[in-house]
Scaffold this motif. Structure first.
Motif, PDB file in Angstrom:
ATOM      1  N   GLU A  28      -7.064   3.579   8.407  1.00 16.86           N
ATOM      2  CA  GLU A  28      -7.560   2.993   7.147  1.00 16.86           C
ATOM      3  C   GLU A  28      -8.898   3.596   6.736  1.00 16.86           C
ATOM      4  O   GLU A  28      -9.166   3.766   5.557  1.00 16.86           O
ATOM      5  CB  GLU A  28      -7.666   1.462   7.238  1.00 16.86           C
ATOM      6  CG  GLU A  28      -6.360   0.711   7.475  1.00 16.86           C
ATOM      7  CD  GLU A  28      -5.244   1.021   6.478  1.00 16.86           C
ATOM      8  OE1 GLU A  28      -5.506   1.631   5.423  1.00 16.86           O
ATOM      9  OE2 GLU A  28      -4.091   0.670   6.782  1.00 16.86           O
ATOM     10  N   GLU A  41       1.200   4.225   6.455  1.00 15.46           N
ATOM     11  CA  GLU A  41       1.377   2.793   6.140  1.00 15.46           C
ATOM     12  C   GLU A  41       2.723   2.291   6.676  1.00 15.46           C
ATOM     13  O   GLU A  41       2.829   1.156   7.138  1.00 15.46           O
ATOM     14  CB  GLU A  41       1.294   2.532   4.633  1.00 15.46           C
ATOM     15  CG  GLU A  41       0.032   3.035   3.939  1.00 15.46           C
ATOM     16  CD  GLU A  41      -1.267   2.436   4.446  1.00 15.46           C
ATOM     17  OE1 GLU A  41      -1.251   1.690   5.445  1.00 15.46           O
ATOM     18  OE2 GLU A  41      -2.312   2.739   3.856  1.00 15.46           O
ATOM     19  N   GLU A  52      -7.773  -1.617   1.403  1.00 14.51           N
ATOM     20  CA  GLU A  52      -7.824  -0.872   2.668  1.00 14.51           C
ATOM     21  C   GLU A  52      -9.171  -0.986   3.363  1.00 14.51           C
ATOM     22  O   GLU A  52      -9.262  -0.746   4.567  1.00 14.51           O
ATOM     23  CB  GLU A  52      -7.520   0.608   2.413  1.00 14.51           C
ATOM     24  CG  GLU A  52      -6.178   0.843   1.779  1.00 14.51           C
ATOM     25  CD  GLU A  52      -5.750   2.301   1.834  1.00 14.51           C
ATOM     26  OE1 GLU A  52      -5.059   2.675   2.789  1.00 14.51           O
ATOM     27  OE2 GLU A  52      -6.126   3.052   0.910  1.00 14.51           O
ATOM     28  N   HIS A  89      -8.091   6.616   4.964  1.00 11.79           N
ATOM     29  CA  HIS A  89      -7.475   6.331   3.666  1.00 11.79           C
ATOM     30  C   HIS A  89      -8.544   5.938   2.643  1.00 11.79           C
ATOM     31  O   HIS A  89      -8.524   6.410   1.512  1.00 11.79           O
ATOM     32  CB  HIS A  89      -6.454   5.190   3.780  1.00 11.79           C
ATOM     33  CG  HIS A  89      -5.314   5.487   4.713  1.00 11.79           C
ATOM     34  ND1 HIS A  89      -4.327   4.575   5.008  1.00 11.79           N
ATOM     35  CD2 HIS A  89      -4.998   6.606   5.420  1.00 11.79           C
ATOM     36  CE1 HIS A  89      -3.461   5.119   5.857  1.00 11.79           C
ATOM     37  NE2 HIS A  89      -3.858   6.335   6.123  1.00 11.79           N
ATOM     38  N   GLN A 122       0.806  -1.217   0.000  1.00  9.26           N
ATOM     39  CA  GLN A 122       0.000   0.000   0.000  1.00  9.26           C
ATOM     40  C   GLN A 122       0.845   1.275   0.000  1.00  9.26           C
ATOM     41  O   GLN A 122       0.517   2.229  -0.692  1.00  9.26           O
ATOM     42  CB  GLN A 122      -0.943  -0.033   1.211  1.00  9.26           C
ATOM     43  CG  GLN A 122      -2.007   1.003   1.182  1.00  9.26           C
ATOM     44  CD  GLN A 122      -2.779   0.999  -0.119  1.00  9.26           C
ATOM     45  OE1 GLN A 122      -2.839  -0.005  -0.808  1.00  9.26           O
ATOM     46  NE2 GLN A 122      -3.339   2.134  -0.473  1.00  9.26           N
TER      47      GLN A 122
HETATM   48 ZN    ZN Z   1      -4.121   2.583   4.377  1.00 13.77          ZN
END
Ligand code: ZN
Ligand code: ZN
Length: 342
Positions: free
Chosen positions: A216, A115, A182, A219, A88
């Protein structure tokens, strides 16, 4: 697509497009194209955490007392997460090269940094609970465990088309794989750790998992905003074929996640069942498709079937752990009316 230029003296500071736009590449947070960028920047910074602030003392004592199945799943899941977070960081930077907006690029840099911290946390957990030889073995599970290999290929193949042929269509598809990585492929693992925490086991590790989960969510939301901005500015790509692609890809991804979930969780542990986890994965796939603005691939599954997980997933721990936040946690858990439903 054209890569972002390092500087462009003839272009404005506020970019003219999220991809294939004009941008001087100068970052002035008070003069950016997308209104979501600055609030997102503040939220991402507010999430800042480092693994060594989490005291592993209790987990170190508890790990040898876990059942064999618990230990095995614990390590396998860490092995999976280490793989996903490694891919990622790199995908985020490759994608960012084609984003012609300095503020969105800045967010991608923070995302990639987070990450790296996630990967650090896996090394930190493993070096606390197992010896170095075992830690090295776990970091190789991605190539030695057949189920992991299959999932790995699914995501990396999805990214490859974009890496080899960076068109707008391939960029959009790669974001769909990103949202799967994710926003879906972490979630059986998260459920396993939250179930341990619920049984007062490995609370420090699960606290870090909560921090990762919180990152996450930001993200996934960032990539979805990028996806929507690209579609908005390039509406000719909003086709029935794209909708079919999203549905089919999420259906396959859910199958892979369910197979993995059966392997590492299944009916092996008190508090979580295979049927519940399958339904949870389908619910999460529906949730992500809806967030992307497309039809839900699984009929029904509009409600999170694991109500208990909401308290572990959505609680904002700040710098504390689950049990220091007990009262708040239970308030949230009982606040189930319409919460986390599609
Ligand atoms: Zn992420
Ligand atoms: Zn991560």
């Amino acid at each position: 697509m054209e890569k972002r230029k390092l500087v462009d003296v003839n272009a404005p500071n506020r970019s003219t497009g999220i991809v294939n736009g004009q941008s001087s590449n100068i970052l002035n947070w008070d003069d950016v194209r997308f209104p979501f960028a600055f609030p997102k920047y503040k939220k991402m910074l507010a999430n800042f955490w480092v693994p060594f602030e989490v005291n592993m003392g209790q987990d170190i004592k508890q790990f040898p007392q876990l059942t064999k199945d618990e230990q095995e799943s614990f390590l396998k899941i860490i092995g999976l997460l280490a793989l996903l977070d490694s891919i990622q960081s790199d995908y985020a930077m490759k994608a960012a090269d084609y984003i012609t907006d300095s503020s969105i690029n800045a967010l991608m840099i923070i995302l990639a940094q987070q990450e790296v911290v996630h990967n650090h946390s896996y090394s930190y957990v493993l070096s606390s609970v197992v010896n170095k030889a075992k830690q090295d073995e776990v970091f190789d599970y991605w190539r030695t465990e057949p189920l992991l290999l299959e999932r790995n290929e699914f995501v990396t193949d999805g990214y490859k088309d974009f890496a080899e042929n960076p068109t707008v269509a391939n960029f959009l598809k790669s974001i769909v794989y990103d949202v799967i990585l994710e926003g879906l492929f972490f979630y059986s693992g998260f459920a396993f750790f939250y179930n341990l925490a619920r049984n007062r086991k490995m609370v420090s590790t699960s606290t870090m998992i909560n921090f990762i989960n919180r990152d996450e969510e930001l993200h996934v939301d960032l990539f979805i905003k990028i996806f929507k901005a690209v579609l908005d500015e390039n509406p000719e790509h909003n086709t029935p074929e794209l909708a079919d692609f999203i549905r089919d890809t999420f259906v396959r991804a859910a199958e892979l996640e369910i197979a993995w979930g059966n392997d590492v969780v299944g009916d092996k542990f008190d508090g979580v069942s295979k049927a519940e986890l399958d339904a949870y994965i389908k619910f999460m796939a529906n949730k992500r498709c809806k967030q992307l603005g497309f039809d839900k691939p699984f009929e029904g599954y509009n409600e999170n079937p694991m109500r208990w997980i909401i308290a572990y997933q959505e609680v904002d721990l700040g710098k504390t752990d689950f049990f220091e936040q007990k009262s708040r946690q239970y308030t949230k858990a009982s606040d189930a009316n319409g919460f986390d439903d599609l």
